[in-house]
Design a protein around this motif. Structure first.
Motif, PDB file in Angstrom:
ATOM      1  N   ASP A   1      96.511 -42.138 -69.768  1.00 47.37           N
ATOM      2  CA  ASP A   1      95.834 -42.833 -70.847  1.00 47.37           C
ATOM      3  C   ASP A   1      95.552 -44.262 -70.393  1.00 47.37           C
ATOM      4  O   ASP A   1      96.470 -45.025 -70.117  1.00 47.37           O
ATOM      5  CB  ASP A   1      96.720 -42.767 -72.076  1.00 47.37           C
ATOM      6  N   HIS A   3      94.527 -46.847 -72.015  1.00 44.98           N
ATOM      7  CA  HIS A   3      95.011 -47.897 -72.898  1.00 44.98           C
ATOM      8  C   HIS A   3      96.471 -48.232 -72.617  1.00 44.98           C
ATOM      9  O   HIS A   3      96.864 -49.388 -72.628  1.00 44.98           O
ATOM     10  CB  HIS A   3      94.807 -47.513 -74.371  1.00 44.98           C
ATOM     11  N   ARG A   4      97.282 -47.204 -72.377  1.00 48.76           N
ATOM     12  CA  ARG A   4      98.689 -47.460 -72.078  1.00 48.76           C
ATOM     13  C   ARG A   4      98.846 -48.159 -70.729  1.00 48.76           C
ATOM     14  O   ARG A   4      99.668 -49.053 -70.592  1.00 48.76           O
ATOM     15  CB  ARG A   4      99.494 -46.162 -72.114  1.00 48.76           C
ATOM     16  N   VAL A   5      98.066 -47.747 -69.738  1.00 50.49           N
ATOM     17  CA  VAL A   5      98.131 -48.412 -68.438  1.00 50.49           C
ATOM     18  C   VAL A   5      97.681 -49.863 -68.590  1.00 50.49           C
ATOM     19  O   VAL A   5      98.303 -50.779 -68.041  1.00 50.49           O
ATOM     20  CB  VAL A   5      97.265 -47.672 -67.387  1.00 50.49           C
ATOM     21  N   SER A   6      96.628 -50.103 -69.355  1.00 51.87           N
ATOM     22  CA  SER A   6      96.148 -51.477 -69.584  1.00 51.87           C
ATOM     23  C   SER A   6      97.203 -52.309 -70.313  1.00 51.87           C
ATOM     24  O   SER A   6      97.301 -53.516 -70.096  1.00 51.87           O
ATOM     25  CB  SER A   6      94.853 -51.475 -70.387  1.00 51.87           C
ATOM     26  N   GLY A   7      97.995 -51.679 -71.164  1.00 51.52           N
ATOM     27  CA  GLY A   7      99.078 -52.384 -71.858  1.00 51.52           C
ATOM     28  C   GLY A   7     100.170 -52.821 -70.900  1.00 51.52           C
ATOM     29  O   GLY A   7     100.743 -53.909 -71.044  1.00 51.52           O
ATOM     30  N   ILE A   8     100.439 -52.004 -69.901  1.00 54.86           N
ATOM     31  CA  ILE A   8     101.454 -52.334 -68.901  1.00 54.86           C
ATOM     32  C   ILE A   8     100.891 -53.326 -67.888  1.00 54.86           C
ATOM     33  O   ILE A   8     101.573 -54.233 -67.435  1.00 54.86           O
ATOM     34  CB  ILE A   8     101.949 -51.050 -68.190  1.00 54.86           C
ATOM     35  N   TYR A   9      99.613 -53.145 -67.526  1.00 54.62           N
ATOM     36  CA  TYR A   9      98.943 -53.976 -66.526  1.00 54.62           C
ATOM     37  C   TYR A   9      97.649 -54.537 -67.125  1.00 54.62           C
ATOM     38  O   TYR A   9      96.579 -53.974 -66.927  1.00 54.62           O
ATOM     39  CB  TYR A   9      98.643 -53.152 -65.267  1.00 54.62           C
ATOM     40  N   LYS A 183     107.332 -45.649 -63.485  1.00 50.77           N
ATOM     41  CA  LYS A 183     107.309 -45.553 -64.950  1.00 50.77           C
ATOM     42  C   LYS A 183     106.590 -44.295 -65.416  1.00 50.77           C
ATOM     43  O   LYS A 183     106.068 -44.252 -66.511  1.00 50.77           O
ATOM     44  CB  LYS A 183     106.621 -46.784 -65.544  1.00 50.77           C
ATOM     45  N   LYS A 186     106.504 -42.999 -68.903  1.00 50.28           N
ATOM     46  CA  LYS A 186     105.969 -43.864 -69.950  1.00 50.28           C
ATOM     47  C   LYS A 186     104.453 -43.800 -70.033  1.00 50.28           C
ATOM     48  O   LYS A 186     103.858 -44.404 -70.889  1.00 50.28           O
ATOM     49  CB  LYS A 186     106.434 -45.298 -69.716  1.00 50.28           C
ATOM     50  N   LEU A 187     103.807 -43.119 -69.081  1.00 45.93           N
ATOM     51  CA  LEU A 187     102.344 -43.029 -69.114  1.00 45.93           C
ATOM     52  C   LEU A 187     101.893 -42.117 -70.219  1.00 45.93           C
ATOM     53  O   LEU A 187     102.474 -41.185 -70.576  1.00 45.93           O
ATOM     54  CB  LEU A 187     101.799 -42.532 -67.781  1.00 45.93           C
TER      55      LEU A 187
END
Length: 187
Positions: A1, A3-9, A183, A186-187
């Motif tokens: 996803d 959006h989740r990757v963008s949230g982490i990075y 992680k 968590k993805l």
């Protein structure tokens, strides 16, 4: 996803290109791209993470004569199904589906279909399948997202399944890549 990757990075930028699995692997191995999505088993030397599994389904749109059977979850014998045309998706848009199978994963060598249309475009496929002009054999997530109803086909022992994998080269060369794969849950 994404959006989740963008949230982490937060500084992540995604450039999406359609390519065959073979081309994607080559680009990752050559360092042309950091990450790739493939549906074939990853070669040695690449780090991989299974993101999803998909089972293929025969999807039917509202205007099709078999739509009422799909709504009531009535079985459709394979011989009856094969009286209706399918839309054929050319190329490798759905990834690798296995030896002996058509590009969409169907076993045309055992249960030959006839095709009313052939396209390399998911939008054209969507329009024809949703309108009920053709049946489509697609991954379950695509059947659902297009609003098609899955048919319960009987008399066919074959089933196409596919894993979607995220692949990268040597993740130790970039901290963010190493952290991304660490992680993985968590993805």
């Amino acid at each position: 996803d994404f959006h989740r990757v963008s949230g982490i990075y937060p500084g992540a930028r995604f450039v999406l290109e359609a390519a065959s699995d073979q081309e994607t692997v080559r680009k990752v191995q050559n360092g042309d791209v950091h990450l790739g999505l493939i549906s074939s088993p990853p070669p040695r030397g690449l780090t991989s993470l299974r993101l999803a599994s998909a089972g293929f389904q025969t999807g039917v749109g509202k205007g099709h004569p078999l739509f009422s059977k799909a709504l009531r979850d009535r079985p459709v014998p394979i011989r009856e199904l094969l009286q209706y045309p399918f839309i054929q998706l050319g190329g490798s848009l759905l990834g690798v589906v296995g030896a002996g199978k058509s590009p969409d994963g169907w076993r045309d060598d055992r249960f030959p279909r006839r095709f009313s249309h052939s396209t390399g475009s998911l939008k054209v496929l969507e329009a024809l399948a949703v309108s009920g002009k053709s049946l489509a054999y697609l991954p379950d997530y695509l059947v659902a997202s297009l609003g098609l109803k899955p048919l319960r086909v009987t008399g066919c022992p074959f089933f196409c399944a596919q894993d979607v994998r995220l692949v990268a080269g040597d993740v130790r060369k970039a901290r963010w890549l190493e952290a991304l794969f660490r992680k993985e849950n968590k993805l």
